[in-house]
Design a protein around this motif. Structure first.
Motif, PDB file in Angstrom:
ATOM      1  N   SER A  79       0.565  -1.226   0.271  1.00  0.00           N
ATOM      2  CA  SER A  79      -0.249   0.039   0.320  1.00  0.00           C
ATOM      3  C   SER A  79       0.977   1.162  -0.360  1.00  0.00           C
ATOM      4  O   SER A  79       1.060   1.453   0.020  1.00  0.00           O
ATOM      5  CB  SER A  79      -1.307   0.397   1.492  1.00  0.00           C
ATOM      6  N   ASP A 135      -5.742  -0.664  -4.643  1.00  0.00           N
ATOM      7  CA  ASP A 135      -5.087  -1.233  -3.462  1.00  0.00           C
ATOM      8  C   ASP A 135      -5.632  -2.210  -3.003  1.00  0.00           C
ATOM      9  O   ASP A 135      -6.830  -1.400  -2.119  1.00  0.00           O
ATOM     10  CB  ASP A 135      -4.645  -0.781  -2.405  1.00  0.00           C
ATOM     11  N   GLU A 136      -6.174  -3.374  -3.204  1.00  0.00           N
ATOM     12  CA  GLU A 136      -6.234  -4.428  -3.133  1.00  0.00           C
ATOM     13  C   GLU A 136      -7.784  -4.600  -2.729  1.00  0.00           C
ATOM     14  O   GLU A 136      -8.747  -4.145  -2.476  1.00  0.00           O
ATOM     15  CB  GLU A 136      -6.039  -4.916  -0.950  1.00  0.00           C
TER      16      GLU A 136
HETATM   17 MG    MG Z   1      -1.996  -2.276   2.162  1.00  0.00          MG
END
Ligand code: MG
Ligand code: ADP
Lengths: 245, 242
Positions: free
Chosen positions: B41, B161-162
């Motif tokens: 991240s 991000d995910e």
């Molecule tokens: Mg992360």
């Protein structure tokens, strides 16, 4: 107890004039409302500004905000009232001080509203700061990631959410403003408490007087509460369950 | 399109990124994976300047992110970002979520922004939900709105991000479908994800990160056939057995 009850006293004439005691109380209520509402407006404007400044990544602004809050929060309100009334005019440049003391219109009212507004702004600022702090950092990131500047992110994304969160704590601050406004009598604002003392001395019907004044303060605070509840309901976000507390 | 060179970052004394370098070419899809806390991240947020970094250089579409003279809002407006927790603005309708930055940042008229927003909503299959608020949508729907919101800015590349890790399993597919389509249309994408099916399907390259380092940077085929490092092997065997 041989107290002589007289609920008709409110419609009787005062000793040294034409008007009734009711007239005194209504005038007092008017000043109470004026001081409270002016102070609340000032408290909201300054409190939201200062509370917001305390959350931005800037050292100087954060220190300024913290100083503001501690200053107004840690001195008794009555002392602040006297400071603004008796001390501050002496500290101004001489001709300003003279103008304040001699020529300023409604000097007591202005001083009381300013003092109560600043005092309350510190408390509003703390609530706003907590409200902004309770938002997840992701909202700020999402706003910035879209290209909004930090002020735009505050204006469109952060503050609208933070202010919704702080409506319940602000409700009790709004109610406190009405109650705290009674201190204005100490510098001679002819608000409700001032008029009550005058009526009590003039009429010697202290119990009726103070019961009536109690009721009037209660109605003010209650109306403030209902007004904020109305705003809260109007600003509720569809689909979000109201958080308890 | 995205060039990351020797980027290091630490929080106080704790290093989070250690000399990370990679590039993402125009039209390329790069998947970033690695254990939790490895700095994925952080790395992706450095790309659009949401996280500052102390050393190294990141250039996005010719603009240096770390340069104090760079107009970060202007750069970010051209880099779409999708978050794990969607981050739609809960107090605004879907329509306004899509229009806000178009109007405030790009200066589009309200009508223009609304039309563009509706078109993208339609594209992610949610045109019927324009007047709802985010909390009235499922997680999968919210994430598709978030993708549409980013696309409404006409970005030159997209960061994820995910995007599916906060979703219930039955909603992952609908979001991945949108992302696959985007990749097929040639969008430049940097995607942090553990969805190896997605990675196999569309990624050209895989970055594997561990403890702040890019341990492996390989073509996707090579990575899945035979990860070079032991750490990547271990990681892969763990998530593929889930
Ligand atoms: Mg992360
Ligand atoms: N604001 C912060 N302050 C201190 N440490 C942080 C902060 N944000 C992240 N970290 C640390 O940085 C490391 C990398 O985090 P992150 O980039 O979120 O990893 P990942 O996305 O791979 O799970 C973690 O060890 C995390 O604890």
């Amino acid at each position: 107890m041989d107290y002589h009850w007289n609920w008709g006293i409110f419609l009787e004439q005062v000793k040294a004039g034409e008007e009734t005691y009711l007239h005194w109380l209504v005038t007092g209520l008017g000043w109470t409302l004026a001081v409270s509402l002016a102070a609340w407006l000032l408290a909201l404007l300054l409190g939201i500004t200062v509370g917001t400044l305390r959350t931005v990544p800037h050292k100087g602004l954060a220190v300024l905000g913290a100083t503001w809050v501690e200053l107004f929060r840690n001195i008794p309100l009555l002392v602040q009232m006297f400071l603004w009334f008796f001390v501050v005019p002496e500290l101004l440049p001489p001709d300003w001080g003279l103008w304040v003391k001699q020529d300023m219109l409604a000097k007591e009212f202005v001083t009381a509203a300013l003092c109560l507004g600043l005092f309350t702004s510190a408390r509003v600022a703390e609530q706003v700061r907590a409200g902004v702090g309770s938002l997840a950092r992701g909202q700020r990131d999402a706003a910035l990631a879209l290209g909004l500047t930090l002020p735009q992110a505050y204006r469109h994304v952060i503050l609208p959410q933070a202010l919704r969160i702080v409506i319940p704590p602000l409700t009790s601050e709004f109610m406190n403003v009405f109650k705290n406004s009674s201190i204005a009598f100490a510098i001679g604002v002819m608000e409700l408490t001032f008029q009550a003392r005058q009526m009590q001395e003039d009429s010697e019907q202290g119990i009726e007087t103070y019961l009536a004044v109690t009721l009037l303060y209660f109605i003010c605070a209650f109306a403030a509460n209902r007004g904020m509840a109305w705003i809260e309901a109007r600003s509720r976000v569809p689909g979000l369950i109201a958080k308890p507390g | 399109m995205i060039e990351i060179r020797d980027v290091s970052k630490s929080y106080g004394a704790t290093p989070v990124l250690k000399g990370c370098s990679t590039t993402v070419a125009k039209g390329e899809v790069v998947v970033v994976c690695g254990p939790s806390g490895s700095g994925k991240s952080t790395l992706i947020k450095c790309v659009n300047g949401l996280e500052p970094f102390q050393q190294g250089r990141i250039v996005v579409d010719g603009v240096s992110v770390g340069d104090p003279a760079t107009n970060l809002p202007r750069l970010r407006a051209r880099v779409g970002m999708v978050f794990q927790h969607f981050e739609l603005f809960p107090h605004m309708s879907v329509r306004r979520n899509l229009a806000l930055a178009q109007v405030q940042v790009l200066g589009r008229s309200a009508e223009e922004a609304d039309a563009r927003g509706l078109k993208l909503l339609d594209r992610v299959g949610l045109a019927a939900h324009a007047d709802k608020h985010p909390a009235q949508l499922s997680g999968g729907q919210q994430q598709r709105v978030a993708i549409a919101r980013a696309l409404a800015m006409d970005p030159v590349c997209m960061l994820f991000d995910e995007p599916t890790s906060a979703l219930d399993p039955e909603m992952i597919g609908e979001v991945l479908d949108v992302m696959v389509e985007l990749a097929r249309e040639g969008m430049t994408m940097m995607v942090v994800t553990h969805e190896m099916g997605f990675a196999r399907q569309v990624a050209q390259r895989i970055l594997f990160m561990d403890q702040g380092e890019i341990v492996e940077d390989s073509p996707a085929g090579d990575f899945f056939a035979a990860p070079k490092s032991q750490r990547a092997q271990l990681f892969l065997s763990r998530i593929l057995h889930h």
